[in-house]
Design an enzyme around this catalytic site. Structure first.
Site, mmCIF file in Angstrom:
data_model
loop_
_atom_site.group_PDB
_atom_site.id
_atom_site.type_symbol
_atom_site.label_atom_id
_atom_site.label_comp_id
_atom_site.label_asym_id
_atom_site.label_seq_id
_atom_site.Cartn_x
_atom_site.Cartn_y
_atom_site.Cartn_z
ATOM 1 N N GLU A 6 0.816 -1.331 -0.032
ATOM 2 C CA GLU A 6 0.091 0.035 -0.010
ATOM 3 C C GLU A 6 0.681 1.316 0.059
ATOM 4 O O GLU A 6 0.368 2.184 0.609
ATOM 5 C CB GLU A 6 -0.859 -0.061 1.279
ATOM 6 C CG GLU A 6 -1.954 -1.166 1.159
ATOM 7 C CD GLU A 6 -2.658 -1.232 2.490
ATOM 8 O OE1 GLU A 6 -2.752 -0.379 3.424
ATOM 9 O OE2 GLU A 6 -3.517 -2.281 2.733
ATOM 10 N N CYS A 7 1.873 1.340 -0.877
ATOM 11 C CA CYS A 7 2.778 2.380 -0.655
ATOM 12 C C CYS A 7 2.991 2.966 -2.162
ATOM 13 O O CYS A 7 2.394 2.357 -3.278
ATOM 14 C CB CYS A 7 4.186 1.788 -0.469
ATOM 15 S SG CYS A 7 5.695 2.804 -0.436
ATOM 16 N N GLY A 8 3.214 4.321 -1.954
ATOM 17 C CA GLY A 8 3.290 4.985 -3.432
ATOM 18 C C GLY A 8 4.116 4.329 -4.454
ATOM 19 O O GLY A 8 4.148 4.622 -5.688
ATOM 20 N N PHE A 9 5.252 3.547 -3.916
ATOM 21 C CA PHE A 9 6.159 3.057 -4.492
ATOM 22 C C PHE A 9 5.900 1.521 -4.959
ATOM 23 O O PHE A 9 6.620 0.621 -5.717
ATOM 24 C CB PHE A 9 7.435 2.660 -3.913
ATOM 25 C CG PHE A 9 8.423 4.182 -3.717
ATOM 26 C CD1 PHE A 9 8.768 4.758 -4.918
ATOM 27 C CD2 PHE A 9 8.475 4.502 -2.615
ATOM 28 C CE1 PHE A 9 9.595 6.243 -4.531
ATOM 29 C CE2 PHE A 9 8.898 5.919 -2.268
ATOM 30 C CZ PHE A 9 9.424 6.609 -3.264
ATOM 31 N N THR A 10 4.580 1.000 -4.624
ATOM 32 C CA THR A 10 4.048 -0.204 -4.828
ATOM 33 C C THR A 10 4.120 -0.803 -6.158
ATOM 34 O O THR A 10 4.322 -2.141 -6.632
ATOM 35 C CB THR A 10 2.787 -0.503 -4.087
ATOM 36 O OG1 THR A 10 2.837 -0.449 -2.791
ATOM 37 C CG2 THR A 10 2.406 -1.987 -4.442
#
Length: 166
Positions: A39-43
């Site tokens: 659930e990360c912006g980098f996912t």
């Protein structure tokens, strides 16, 4: 160096299916070890990681994903949920490991080694999800990249190719 650990081959983390997996089995390969989160912006980097895994795997390259919930609560799920998320959304084919802690008092020994091992880039704590550690064929840390360095960046591709050729 961490506590007398001289290479990643000394560690035996548990994979996402609950099986102890000695990293010794990857001896002689080039590895990109990444702390991941769903659930990360980098996912979306999962896609890039899968692409470089497919591109270089037959040359002796592996991506090893280590889900961790250390940053912003962005990996809340169980191993089963993480595995399903990665399969459904990114068709991840590279090895995933059981969720661990990559910093703090309960830091997994592998990441204690990775964050303290000498390398030409930097040492110290992991700052966010999707930091990348490039391991050479000898099991030692060759390069380290922060989260915002994309898997398919020239910087990472060059480093992988150099390590594969060495």
């Amino acid at each position: 160096m961490g506590e007398n650990n001289t290479s990643v081959y000394e560690f035996e983390p548990t994979n996402i299916d609950g099986e102890v997996t000695p990293l010794q089995k990857y001896e002689g390969k080039v590895l990109l070890i990444v702390n991941t989160a769903s659930e990360c912006g980098f996912t979306p980097q999962y896609e890039g990681l899968q692409n470089i895994y497919e591109k270089y795997n037959d040359q002796g390259f592996e991506v090893l994903g280590f889900p961790a919930n250390n940053f912003g609560g962005q990996e809340p799920g169980s191993d089963e949920e993480i595995k399903q998320f990665c399969n459904v959304n990114y068709d991840v084919g590279f090895p995933l490991f059981s969720k661990i802690s990559v910093k703090g008092e309960d830091q997994h020994p592998l990441f204690k080694y990775l964050t303290t091992a000498s390398n030409p880039d930097f040492t110290g704590e992991i700052k966010w999800n999707f930091e990348k550690f490039l391991i050479g064929k000898d099991g030692e840390l060759v390069h380290r990249f922060r989260s915002d360095t994309k898997p398919e960046s020239d910087e990472i591709l060059k480093a992988i190719e150099t390590s594969l050729d060495s």
